[in-house]
Write an enzyme that holds these catalytic residues in place. Structure first.
Site, mmCIF file in Angstrom:
data_model
loop_
_atom_site.group_PDB
_atom_site.id
_atom_site.type_symbol
_atom_site.label_atom_id
_atom_site.label_comp_id
_atom_site.label_asym_id
_atom_site.label_seq_id
_atom_site.Cartn_x
_atom_site.Cartn_y
_atom_site.Cartn_z
ATOM 1 C CE LYS A 96 -0.286 -0.001 5.037
ATOM 2 N NZ LYS A 96 -1.043 -0.561 6.179
ATOM 3 C CE1 TYR A 323 14.494 30.613 4.476
ATOM 4 C CE2 TYR A 323 14.555 28.224 4.292
ATOM 5 C CZ TYR A 323 14.391 29.465 3.710
ATOM 6 O OH TYR A 323 14.117 29.565 2.381
HETATM 7 C C1 LIG Z 1 -0.393 -1.756 6.588
HETATM 8 C C2 LIG Z 1 -1.083 -3.018 6.912
HETATM 9 C C3 LIG Z 1 -0.349 -4.192 7.097
HETATM 10 C C4 LIG Z 1 1.164 -4.245 7.073
HETATM 11 O O1 LIG Z 1 1.674 -3.594 8.194
HETATM 12 P P1 LIG Z 1 3.246 -3.531 8.496
HETATM 13 O O2 LIG Z 1 3.302 -3.006 9.864
HETATM 14 O O3 LIG Z 1 3.844 -2.613 7.511
HETATM 15 O O4 LIG Z 1 3.779 -4.903 8.364
HETATM 16 C C5 LIG Z 1 -1.061 -5.360 7.326
HETATM 17 N N1 LIG Z 1 -2.403 -5.350 7.389
HETATM 18 C C6 LIG Z 1 -3.147 -4.247 7.233
HETATM 19 C C7 LIG Z 1 -4.632 -4.320 7.311
HETATM 20 C C8 LIG Z 1 -2.503 -3.036 6.992
HETATM 21 O O5 LIG Z 1 -3.242 -1.920 6.828
#
Ligand SMILES: *Cc1c(COP(=O)(O)O)cnc(C)c1O
Length: 432
Positions: A96, A323
């Site tokens: 994702k 800055y």
């Molecule tokens: C993001 C996500 C994962 C993976 O999580 P990590 O901590 O990156 O391993 C697994 N399941 C769901 C439903 C998620 O949203």
């Protein structure tokens, strides 16, 4: 203090040539033809050609812009290591949010070809489609909501849905009927996360309803853990007993899965591993926060945030930097400017103690990280010349390991990866 070194001109020339060889040439997001991503280890080193070459969108080789390197060999190694850690269970790779910032079009096809990986999971509809367009053939699970025409488009592309709402069964059955094909689903159960999923207390009848529908095939059933040490076991018990009860009534739930990266390091997988694990972070080579026994698995960061030095200057006592003049030199010192900043995803708070590696040495970030620039202090010697390649995040030095950058900048390691700008050109590292 100053280490012996080659004359600056020789150093910079070499750095320049090395950088030019791996220079980014493509616009971000213009993924290369995915069919050409290397299939296995031991393939030739010619895969370093820039992403986007196949997309036909090339820009002039402006090698002074920052870029992101993605290392396919590291991705594959991490996947194998994660699978080993998971006791050989299949891995549903979470890609994702643009593969945690590394770039979906680069990462998706690489992971698609890793034998240990059973499928890929995303949260956004566009990403599910992008994976298919990138040539990914393994199962793709959408762990988010979709409706209407989008749902049909996804079903046509064999994307698996994660129903959790009361009307999802009817909706997806209509999609199946309209397309005259079976729609695959993973039942999403809420065992205490309170985010998505059918609340576990009323899930059983809902599950039975879905199982009885024509046109729907249950390929999996899953839940998301809160990653709170005392509460995870409660969730796991809810998940386990619900699944047992449903199976007792003859339901085929497909593969059960619950474990993300956190569970791989913090839980006994005899309790949390089920039939498949579902990690994201660890595949990219970072460790979940507070990981116990990092030695349980050797992960390698699969990314490098890089930029080239565009200015080297000497400060006199009293001269300030950036800055707010939060850094003022007390003695003569050399500084180098990198054209990469917080708008590219490098944390603003990197100035609180992060270092940047140039020519194998780590230099502290000083002054302020501005939108497009970061300044490092070289010290009493002019050790770096314009054109030298700097690594701000990557595997090559402990100081720039993503977990170390996160720790020093006081941010989540997820932010170090996922906040990397989508505008950074992605370059595939030479394959090994
Ligand atoms: C993001 C996500 C994962 C993976 O999580 P990590 O901590 O990156 O391993 C697994 N399941 C769901 C439903 C998620 O949203």
């Amino acid at each position: 203090m100053a280490t012996p070194r080659k004359p600056p001109s020789a150093v910079s020339r070499r750095a320049f040539l090395a950088a030019a060889a791996g220079a980014p040439l493509a616009l971000p997001g213009a993924g290369r033809a995915l069919g050409r991503v290397p299939v296995g280890r031991g393939q030739g080193g010619t895969e370093a050609s820039p992403p986007g070459a196949a997309g036909g969108v090339l820009r002039p080789p402006s090698t002074l812009d920052p870029w992101l390197e993605v290392d396919p060999a590291a991705l594959r190694r991490n996947a194998a290591e994660v699978s080993r850690l998971a006791g050989g269970r299949p891995v549903l790779a979470v890609v994702k949010n643009d593969a945690y910032g590394l770039g979906l079009r680069t990462v998706g096809p690489v992971l698609d070809r890793v034998p240990e990986i059973a499928g890929l999971a995303v949260v956004k509809t566009a990403e599910a489609i992008a994976l298919r367009e990138a040539g990914v053939r393994k199962p793709v699970l959408l762990m988010g909501r979709t409706e209407g025409m989008e749902a049909e488009e996804l079903a046509r592309r064999d994307v698996l849905f994660a129903p959790y709402a009361d009307d999802d069964g009817a909706r997806l059955t209509r999609v199946a009927a309209r397309l005259d094909r079976e729609v695959g689903i993973h039942l999403y159960l809420d065992t205490g996360m309170g985010r998505l999923g059918m609340p576990f207390r009323r899930a059983l009848r809902w599950m039975e309803g879905l199982a009885s529908r024509d046109g729907l095939e249950i390929a999996g059933t899953f839940t998301a853990l809160t990653e709170e040490d005392d509460f995870d076991p409660v969730q796991l018990e809810r998940f386990r007993s619900l699944a047992a009860e449903a199976r007792g009534r003859g339901l085929d739930l497909g593969r059960l899965h619950a474990a993300s990266s956190h569970a791989l390091f913090h839980r006994d997988l005899r309790d949390a591993g089920f039939d498949m694990v579902r990690p994201g972070l660890v595949l990219y080579g970072a460790y979940p926060a507070g990981a116990r026994g990092m030695d349980r698995a050797v992960l390698r960061p699969a990314l490098r945030l890089r930029a080239r030095v565009v200015r080297v200057a000497r400060l006199e006592p009293g001269d300030g930097v950036s800055y707010g003049r939060r850094y003022v030199a007390e003695r003569p010192t050399w500084i180098a400017t990198l054209p990469v900043g917080h708008a590219d995803g490098y944390p603003r708070t990197a100035v609180e103690g992060c270092e940047v590696v140039i020519g194998g040495r780590a230099y502290p970030v000083i002054g302020a990280v501005s939108a497009s620039h970061t300044i490092v202090e070289l010290g009493a010697e002019r050790t770096v010349e314009p054109g030298a390649t700097a690594t701000l995040v990557g595997p090559d030095h402990d100081a720039v390991h993503p977990n170390e950058v996160a720790e020093r900048a006081g941010v989540s390691v997820y932010d170090v990866l996922m906040h990397l700008s989508a505008r950074l050109p992605r370059v595939v590292s030479p394959d090994r």
